[in-house]
Design a protein around this motif. Structure first.
Motif, PDB file in Angstrom:
ATOM      1  N   UNK A 101       7.331  40.645 -11.482  1.00 64.16           N
ATOM      2  CA  UNK A 101       7.901  40.783 -12.831  1.00 64.16           C
ATOM      3  C   UNK A 101       9.401  40.481 -12.811  1.00 64.16           C
ATOM      4  N   UNK A 102      10.119  41.040 -11.842  1.00 63.76           N
ATOM      5  CA  UNK A 102      11.553  40.767 -11.748  1.00 63.76           C
ATOM      6  C   UNK A 102      11.815  39.285 -11.493  1.00 63.76           C
ATOM      7  N   UNK A 103      10.984  38.664 -10.671  1.00 62.41           N
ATOM      8  CA  UNK A 103      11.127  37.221 -10.424  1.00 62.41           C
ATOM      9  C   UNK A 103      10.896  36.441 -11.715  1.00 62.41           C
ATOM     10  N   UNK A 104       9.980  36.897 -12.546  1.00 63.14           N
ATOM     11  CA  UNK A 104       9.722  36.237 -13.831  1.00 63.14           C
ATOM     12  C   UNK A 104      10.926  36.354 -14.762  1.00 63.14           C
ATOM     13  N   UNK A 105      11.563  37.519 -14.781  1.00 60.07           N
ATOM     14  CA  UNK A 105      12.768  37.694 -15.606  1.00 60.07           C
ATOM     15  C   UNK A 105      13.864  36.739 -15.113  1.00 60.07           C
ATOM     16  N   UNK A 106      14.034  36.638 -13.803  1.00 58.49           N
ATOM     17  CA  UNK A 106      15.035  35.722 -13.243  1.00 58.49           C
ATOM     18  C   UNK A 106      14.717  34.272 -13.599  1.00 58.49           C
ATOM     19  N   UNK A 107      13.456  33.883 -13.503  1.00 69.39           N
ATOM     20  CA  UNK A 107      13.051  32.517 -13.848  1.00 69.39           C
ATOM     21  C   UNK A 107      13.333  32.241 -15.329  1.00 69.39           C
ATOM     22  N   UNK A 108      12.944  33.171 -16.188  1.00 65.35           N
ATOM     23  CA  UNK A 108      13.171  33.052 -17.634  1.00 65.35           C
ATOM     24  C   UNK A 108      14.663  32.847 -17.903  1.00 65.35           C
ATOM     25  N   UNK A 109      15.498  33.648 -17.257  1.00 68.50           N
ATOM     26  CA  UNK A 109      16.954  33.580 -17.426  1.00 68.50           C
ATOM     27  C   UNK A 109      17.502  32.237 -16.960  1.00 68.50           C
ATOM     28  N   UNK A 110      17.058  31.777 -15.817  1.00 69.24           N
ATOM     29  CA  UNK A 110      17.590  30.551 -15.238  1.00 69.24           C
ATOM     30  C   UNK A 110      17.032  29.270 -15.825  1.00 69.24           C
ATOM     31  N   UNK A 111      16.002  29.399 -16.665  1.00 73.06           N
ATOM     32  CA  UNK A 111      15.334  28.220 -17.220  1.00 73.06           C
ATOM     33  C   UNK A 111      15.269  28.260 -18.744  1.00 73.06           C
ATOM     34  N   UNK A 112      16.315  28.823 -19.344  1.00 71.68           N
ATOM     35  CA  UNK A 112      16.494  28.812 -20.808  1.00 71.68           C
ATOM     36  C   UNK A 112      15.286  29.325 -21.580  1.00 71.68           C
ATOM     37  N   UNK A 113      14.607  30.349 -21.023  1.00 77.61           N
ATOM     38  CA  UNK A 113      13.502  30.973 -21.740  1.00 77.61           C
ATOM     39  C   UNK A 113      12.145  30.353 -21.486  1.00 77.61           C
ATOM     40  N   UNK A 114      12.032  29.499 -20.484  1.00 77.54           N
ATOM     41  CA  UNK A 114      10.728  28.909 -20.158  1.00 77.54           C
ATOM     42  C   UNK A 114       9.780  29.989 -19.644  1.00 77.54           C
ATOM     43  N   UNK A 115       8.500  29.812 -19.932  1.00 77.23           N
ATOM     44  CA  UNK A 115       7.493  30.766 -19.462  1.00 77.23           C
ATOM     45  C   UNK A 115       7.329  30.608 -17.954  1.00 77.23           C
ATOM     46  N   UNK A 116       7.480  31.688 -17.197  1.00 79.66           N
ATOM     47  CA  UNK A 116       7.361  31.625 -15.741  1.00 79.66           C
ATOM     48  C   UNK A 116       5.979  31.140 -15.319  1.00 79.66           C
ATOM     49  N   UNK A 117       5.942  30.104 -14.493  1.00 80.49           N
ATOM     50  CA  UNK A 117       4.662  29.521 -14.114  1.00 80.49           C
ATOM     51  C   UNK A 117       4.039  30.161 -12.886  1.00 80.49           C
ATOM     52  N   UNK A 118       4.720  31.106 -12.238  1.00 81.32           N
ATOM     53  CA  UNK A 118       4.131  31.788 -11.096  1.00 81.32           C
ATOM     54  C   UNK A 118       3.305  33.005 -11.508  1.00 81.32           C
ATOM     55  N   UNK A 119       3.210  33.240 -12.810  1.00 82.57           N
ATOM     56  CA  UNK A 119       2.446  34.347 -13.363  1.00 82.57           C
ATOM     57  C   UNK A 119       1.157  33.795 -13.966  1.00 82.57           C
ATOM     58  N   UNK A 120       0.034  34.497 -13.768  1.00 84.05           N
ATOM     59  CA  UNK A 120      -1.201  34.162 -14.471  1.00 84.05           C
ATOM     60  C   UNK A 120      -1.107  34.791 -15.852  1.00 84.05           C
ATOM     61  N   UNK A 121      -1.305  33.994 -16.879  1.00 88.88           N
ATOM     62  CA  UNK A 121      -1.154  34.432 -18.268  1.00 88.88           C
ATOM     63  C   UNK A 121      -2.484  34.370 -19.013  1.00 88.88           C
ATOM     64  N   UNK A 122      -2.620  35.254 -19.983  1.00 87.29           N
ATOM     65  CA  UNK A 122      -3.777  35.232 -20.872  1.00 87.29           C
ATOM     66  C   UNK A 122      -3.272  35.470 -22.291  1.00 87.29           C
ATOM     67  N   UNK A 123      -3.865  34.751 -23.234  1.00 87.61           N
ATOM     68  CA  UNK A 123      -3.445  34.949 -24.641  1.00 87.61           C
ATOM     69  C   UNK A 123      -4.344  35.958 -25.319  1.00 87.61           C
TER      70      UNK A 123
END
Length: 123
Positions: A101-123
């Motif tokens: 989760x923390x890595x996802x926050x860092x990715x989001x921050x460093x990539x202008x709000x892009x959805x972190x791709x190392x997370x499995x997502x479900x809608x």
């Protein structure tokens, strides 16, 4: 610029160093609600209660969004205290590793709000 709210309070996160400090503060807290957002754009929310944590990603305000997917076979719920004091239960199957989760926050921050791709997502 990414805005960061931790338990309802704004936290400085303009630089990588500020983000690292904010995430270190959050890591020291056993329970929290963390929102990272691009003004009028994507938002990433992390809820944590001890070893249980999950993410929600919204493309824009009002979006139905996506939630993290952990072990789909985990039964039961984890309970999280929100900023307003409300306690909500969410499936343990949505919970993932706190560090992911923390890595996802860092990715989001460093990539202008892009959805972190190392997370499995479900809608």
């Amino acid at each position: 610029m990414i805005e960061l709210l931790l338990n309802g309070g704004q936290v400085a996160a303009t630089t990588d160093e500020q983000l690292a400090s904010a995430l270190a503060l959050a890591a020291s807290m056993p329970q929290f609600e963390l929102w990272a957002s691009v003004p009028d754009g994507p938002t990433l929310c992390m809820l944590r209660n001890a070893e249980h944590a999950w993410l929600m990603y919204l493309h824009e305000p009002g979006d139905g969004g996506f939630h993290s997917c952990g072990n789909e076979h985990r039964a039961g719920n984890a309970y999280f205290r929100l900023d307003n004091g409300q306690v909500d239960g969410y499936p343990l199957a949505w919970c993932i590793d706190v560090e992911a989760c923390f890595a996802a926050i860092s990715f989001f921050h460093g990539n202008a709000g892009a959805r972190p791709d190392h997370i499995d997502w479900q809608s």
